[in-house]
Design a protein around this motif. Sequence first.
Motif, PDB file in Angstrom:
ATOM      1  N   ASN A 203      32.813  64.176   4.776  1.00 43.68           N
ATOM      2  CA  ASN A 203      33.818  64.778   5.645  1.00 43.68           C
ATOM      3  C   ASN A 203      35.247  64.720   5.119  1.00 43.68           C
ATOM      4  O   ASN A 203      36.093  65.495   5.565  1.00 43.68           O
ATOM      5  CB  ASN A 203      33.789  64.100   7.016  1.00 43.68           C
ATOM      6  CG  ASN A 203      32.489  64.345   7.752  1.00 43.68           C
ATOM      7  OD1 ASN A 203      31.994  65.466   7.792  1.00 43.68           O
ATOM      8  ND2 ASN A 203      31.921  63.287   8.325  1.00 43.68           N
ATOM      9  N   HIS A 204      35.517  63.814   4.147  1.00 42.78           N
ATOM     10  CA  HIS A 204      36.902  63.616   3.741  1.00 42.78           C
ATOM     11  C   HIS A 204      37.104  63.643   2.228  1.00 42.78           C
ATOM     12  O   HIS A 204      37.692  64.567   1.701  1.00 42.78           O
ATOM     13  CB  HIS A 204      37.422  62.297   4.323  1.00 42.78           C
ATOM     14  CG  HIS A 204      37.372  62.248   5.817  1.00 42.78           C
ATOM     15  ND1 HIS A 204      38.112  63.090   6.622  1.00 42.78           N
ATOM     16  CD2 HIS A 204      36.642  61.470   6.659  1.00 42.78           C
ATOM     17  CE1 HIS A 204      37.852  62.836   7.886  1.00 42.78           C
ATOM     18  NE2 HIS A 204      36.960  61.853   7.943  1.00 42.78           N
ATOM     19  N   TYR A 205      36.619  62.635   1.528  1.00 40.53           N
ATOM     20  CA  TYR A 205      36.886  62.540   0.093  1.00 40.53           C
ATOM     21  C   TYR A 205      35.819  61.672  -0.565  1.00 40.53           C
ATOM     22  O   TYR A 205      35.115  60.907   0.107  1.00 40.53           O
ATOM     23  CB  TYR A 205      38.279  61.943  -0.170  1.00 40.53           C
ATOM     24  CG  TYR A 205      38.543  60.657   0.567  1.00 40.53           C
ATOM     25  CD1 TYR A 205      38.083  59.437   0.080  1.00 40.53           C
ATOM     26  CD2 TYR A 205      39.252  60.660   1.762  1.00 40.53           C
ATOM     27  CE1 TYR A 205      38.312  58.257   0.761  1.00 40.53           C
ATOM     28  CE2 TYR A 205      39.492  59.477   2.449  1.00 40.53           C
ATOM     29  CZ  TYR A 205      39.020  58.281   1.939  1.00 40.53           C
ATOM     30  OH  TYR A 205      39.247  57.126   2.623  1.00 40.53           O
ATOM     31  N   ASP A 206      35.689  61.808  -1.876  1.00 32.91           N
ATOM     32  CA  ASP A 206      34.743  60.983  -2.628  1.00 32.91           C
ATOM     33  C   ASP A 206      35.066  59.517  -2.385  1.00 32.91           C
ATOM     34  O   ASP A 206      36.188  59.071  -2.623  1.00 32.91           O
ATOM     35  CB  ASP A 206      34.820  61.282  -4.125  1.00 32.91           C
ATOM     36  CG  ASP A 206      34.347  62.694  -4.451  1.00 32.91           C
ATOM     37  OD1 ASP A 206      33.623  63.280  -3.621  1.00 32.91           O
ATOM     38  OD2 ASP A 206      34.708  63.200  -5.530  1.00 32.91           O
ATOM     39  N   CYS A 207      34.093  58.786  -1.921  1.00 36.45           N
ATOM     40  CA  CYS A 207      34.322  57.384  -1.571  1.00 36.45           C
ATOM     41  C   CYS A 207      33.319  56.533  -2.327  1.00 36.45           C
ATOM     42  O   CYS A 207      32.183  56.327  -1.880  1.00 36.45           O
ATOM     43  CB  CYS A 207      34.183  57.178  -0.063  1.00 36.45           C
ATOM     44  SG  CYS A 207      34.528  55.488   0.479  1.00 36.45           S
ATOM     45  N   GLY A 208      33.720  56.039  -3.492  1.00 38.84           N
ATOM     46  CA  GLY A 208      32.861  55.155  -4.266  1.00 38.84           C
ATOM     47  C   GLY A 208      32.764  53.791  -3.608  1.00 38.84           C
ATOM     48  O   GLY A 208      33.443  53.484  -2.630  1.00 38.84           O
ATOM     49  N   TYR A 209      31.938  52.935  -4.198  1.00 33.42           N
ATOM     50  CA  TYR A 209      31.699  51.633  -3.583  1.00 33.42           C
ATOM     51  C   TYR A 209      32.940  50.738  -3.652  1.00 33.42           C
ATOM     52  O   TYR A 209      33.203  49.951  -2.735  1.00 33.42           O
ATOM     53  CB  TYR A 209      30.488  50.964  -4.228  1.00 33.42           C
ATOM     54  CG  TYR A 209      29.210  51.700  -3.907  1.00 33.42           C
ATOM     55  CD1 TYR A 209      28.627  51.580  -2.643  1.00 33.42           C
ATOM     56  CD2 TYR A 209      28.615  52.547  -4.831  1.00 33.42           C
ATOM     57  CE1 TYR A 209      27.479  52.284  -2.316  1.00 33.42           C
ATOM     58  CE2 TYR A 209      27.460  53.261  -4.523  1.00 33.42           C
ATOM     59  CZ  TYR A 209      26.895  53.126  -3.261  1.00 33.42           C
ATOM     60  OH  TYR A 209      25.772  53.830  -2.941  1.00 33.42           O
ATOM     61  N   GLU A 210      33.712  50.857  -4.715  1.00 35.84           N
ATOM     62  CA  GLU A 210      34.926  50.044  -4.803  1.00 35.84           C
ATOM     63  C   GLU A 210      35.919  50.444  -3.718  1.00 35.84           C
ATOM     64  O   GLU A 210      36.495  49.590  -3.031  1.00 35.84           O
ATOM     65  CB  GLU A 210      35.565  50.193  -6.181  1.00 35.84           C
ATOM     66  CG  GLU A 210      36.811  49.340  -6.363  1.00 35.84           C
ATOM     67  CD  GLU A 210      37.401  49.449  -7.759  1.00 35.84           C
ATOM     68  OE1 GLU A 210      38.427  48.792  -8.015  1.00 35.84           O
ATOM     69  OE2 GLU A 210      36.828  50.184  -8.601  1.00 35.84           O
ATOM     70  N   MET A 211      36.115  51.739  -3.538  1.00 32.01           N
ATOM     71  CA  MET A 211      37.022  52.212  -2.496  1.00 32.01           C
ATOM     72  C   MET A 211      36.499  51.838  -1.119  1.00 32.01           C
ATOM     73  O   MET A 211      37.267  51.444  -0.232  1.00 32.01           O
ATOM     74  CB  MET A 211      37.218  53.726  -2.598  1.00 32.01           C
ATOM     75  CG  MET A 211      38.150  54.296  -1.540  1.00 32.01           C
ATOM     76  SD  MET A 211      38.423  56.073  -1.700  1.00 32.01           S
ATOM     77  CE  MET A 211      39.449  56.113  -3.161  1.00 32.01           C
ATOM     78  N   HIS A 212      35.188  51.943  -0.955  1.00 33.40           N
ATOM     79  CA  HIS A 212      34.597  51.610   0.340  1.00 33.40           C
ATOM     80  C   HIS A 212      34.802  50.130   0.661  1.00 33.40           C
ATOM     81  O   HIS A 212      35.092  49.754   1.802  1.00 33.40           O
ATOM     82  CB  HIS A 212      33.109  51.956   0.328  1.00 33.40           C
ATOM     83  CG  HIS A 212      32.505  52.057   1.694  1.00 33.40           C
ATOM     84  ND1 HIS A 212      31.208  51.680   1.963  1.00 33.40           N
ATOM     85  CD2 HIS A 212      33.018  52.501   2.880  1.00 33.40           C
ATOM     86  CE1 HIS A 212      30.954  51.889   3.235  1.00 33.40           C
ATOM     87  NE2 HIS A 212      32.025  52.385   3.817  1.00 33.40           N
ATOM     88  N   THR A 213      34.673  49.286  -0.347  1.00 31.09           N
ATOM     89  CA  THR A 213      34.904  47.858  -0.154  1.00 31.09           C
ATOM     90  C   THR A 213      36.347  47.590   0.254  1.00 31.09           C
ATOM     91  O   THR A 213      36.610  46.774   1.144  1.00 31.09           O
ATOM     92  CB  THR A 213      34.571  47.079  -1.439  1.00 31.09           C
ATOM     93  OG1 THR A 213      33.186  47.279  -1.765  1.00 31.09           O
ATOM     94  CG2 THR A 213      34.821  45.593  -1.258  1.00 31.09           C
ATOM     95  N   CYS A 214      37.288  48.275  -0.390  1.00 34.00           N
ATOM     96  CA  CYS A 214      38.702  48.127  -0.020  1.00 34.00           C
ATOM     97  C   CYS A 214      38.927  48.553   1.430  1.00 34.00           C
ATOM     98  O   CYS A 214      39.692  47.927   2.170  1.00 34.00           O
ATOM     99  CB  CYS A 214      39.581  48.956  -0.948  1.00 34.00           C
ATOM    100  SG  CYS A 214      39.640  48.337  -2.643  1.00 34.00           S
ATOM    101  N   MET A 215      38.249  49.611   1.838  1.00 33.47           N
ATOM    102  CA  MET A 215      38.373  50.058   3.217  1.00 33.47           C
ATOM    103  C   MET A 215      37.831  49.002   4.170  1.00 33.47           C
ATOM    104  O   MET A 215      38.427  48.718   5.215  1.00 33.47           O
ATOM    105  CB  MET A 215      37.625  51.371   3.411  1.00 33.47           C
ATOM    106  CG  MET A 215      37.737  51.935   4.809  1.00 33.47           C
ATOM    107  SD  MET A 215      36.826  53.490   5.004  1.00 33.47           S
ATOM    108  CE  MET A 215      37.719  54.514   3.851  1.00 33.47           C
ATOM    109  N   GLY A 216      36.701  48.388   3.802  1.00 32.94           N
ATOM    110  CA  GLY A 216      36.132  47.334   4.629  1.00 32.94           C
ATOM    111  C   GLY A 216      37.087  46.168   4.791  1.00 32.94           C
ATOM    112  O   GLY A 216      37.225  45.601   5.889  1.00 32.94           O
ATOM    113  N   GLU A 217      37.766  45.805   3.712  1.00 39.36           N
ATOM    114  CA  GLU A 217      38.749  44.723   3.799  1.00 39.36           C
ATOM    115  C   GLU A 217      39.886  45.104   4.735  1.00 39.36           C
ATOM    116  O   GLU A 217      40.434  44.264   5.460  1.00 39.36           O
ATOM    117  CB  GLU A 217      39.305  44.395   2.405  1.00 39.36           C
ATOM    118  CG  GLU A 217      38.301  43.742   1.472  1.00 39.36           C
ATOM    119  CD  GLU A 217      37.851  42.379   1.962  1.00 39.36           C
ATOM    120  OE1 GLU A 217      38.595  41.739   2.753  1.00 39.36           O
ATOM    121  OE2 GLU A 217      36.752  41.942   1.586  1.00 39.36           O
ATOM    122  N   MET A 218      40.240  46.386   4.729  1.00 40.32           N
ATOM    123  CA  MET A 218      41.305  46.856   5.609  1.00 40.32           C
ATOM    124  C   MET A 218      40.903  46.713   7.081  1.00 40.32           C
ATOM    125  O   MET A 218      41.769  46.511   7.943  1.00 40.32           O
ATOM    126  CB  MET A 218      41.642  48.309   5.281  1.00 40.32           C
ATOM    127  CG  MET A 218      42.839  48.871   6.003  1.00 40.32           C
ATOM    128  SD  MET A 218      43.351  50.456   5.298  1.00 40.32           S
ATOM    129  CE  MET A 218      41.846  51.433   5.545  1.00 40.32           C
TER     130      MET A 218
END
Length: 253
Positions: A203-218
């Motif tokens: 729905n938004h943008y390519d979200c690799g596992y590293e970026m996803h992990t950063c989002m989880g920390e957020m």
Amino acid sequence: MSYSVGQVAGFAGVTVRTLHHYDDIGLLAPSERSRAGHRRYNDADLDRLQQILFYRELGFPLDEVAALLDDPDVDPRAHLRRQHELLTARIEKLEKMAAAVEHAMEARSMGINLTPEEKFEVFGDFDPDQYEEEVQERWGNTDAYRQSKAKTASYTKEDWQRIKDEVDELTRRFVALMEAGEPAESEAAMDAAEAHRQGIARNHYDCGYEMHTCMGEMFVSDERYTRNIDAAKPGLAAYMRDAILANAVRHTS
């Protein structure tokens, strides 16, 4: 042991001119001079320079730094304690600012084409454009920002409602797993985390596992995210963060 002005400048990351200026105004006078009259600094001088630079980093003017350091009633250890408190407070403030900008980046992917009335209808009182200026300044040149802007440029109210429904359904899925006692590292929880990542990518943008992990920390570092997510169930933000991390390890190890 004593050090030349050039050596001290190299140690401290300042210019020789700065040290000369500190000497001229009486802020940091070297304890020794060579036979040729050149400045020589001992370990006590270096300790004082460190204190000066700490206070300067915190924004104190030179005259105030001098007054603080020359106060005979203040233990040198008190300076370190005070500076530690001030630096810790600054770090916390900067972390909150960074989290706010990250939050804004995610928010910017919502509601681009919606009228104000439609935004409130879909998102309630949350304004996805609140941090637009900050987002453009920090993230405007990133691939994620460009992808999100391109994808959402044609989204309608119905598209945003569909995405919101997907998010709500995934939230219920995570809550059910928590209530069933499933660990965040379980297959079921990791599968839910993977569905979350794929939804962002779809729905938004390519979200690799590293970026996803950063989002989880957020989710746990930004109190606004934590508050919104935990509204469904206390502890949900941390549970999702842990499941996202476990899923990333599963797919990248």
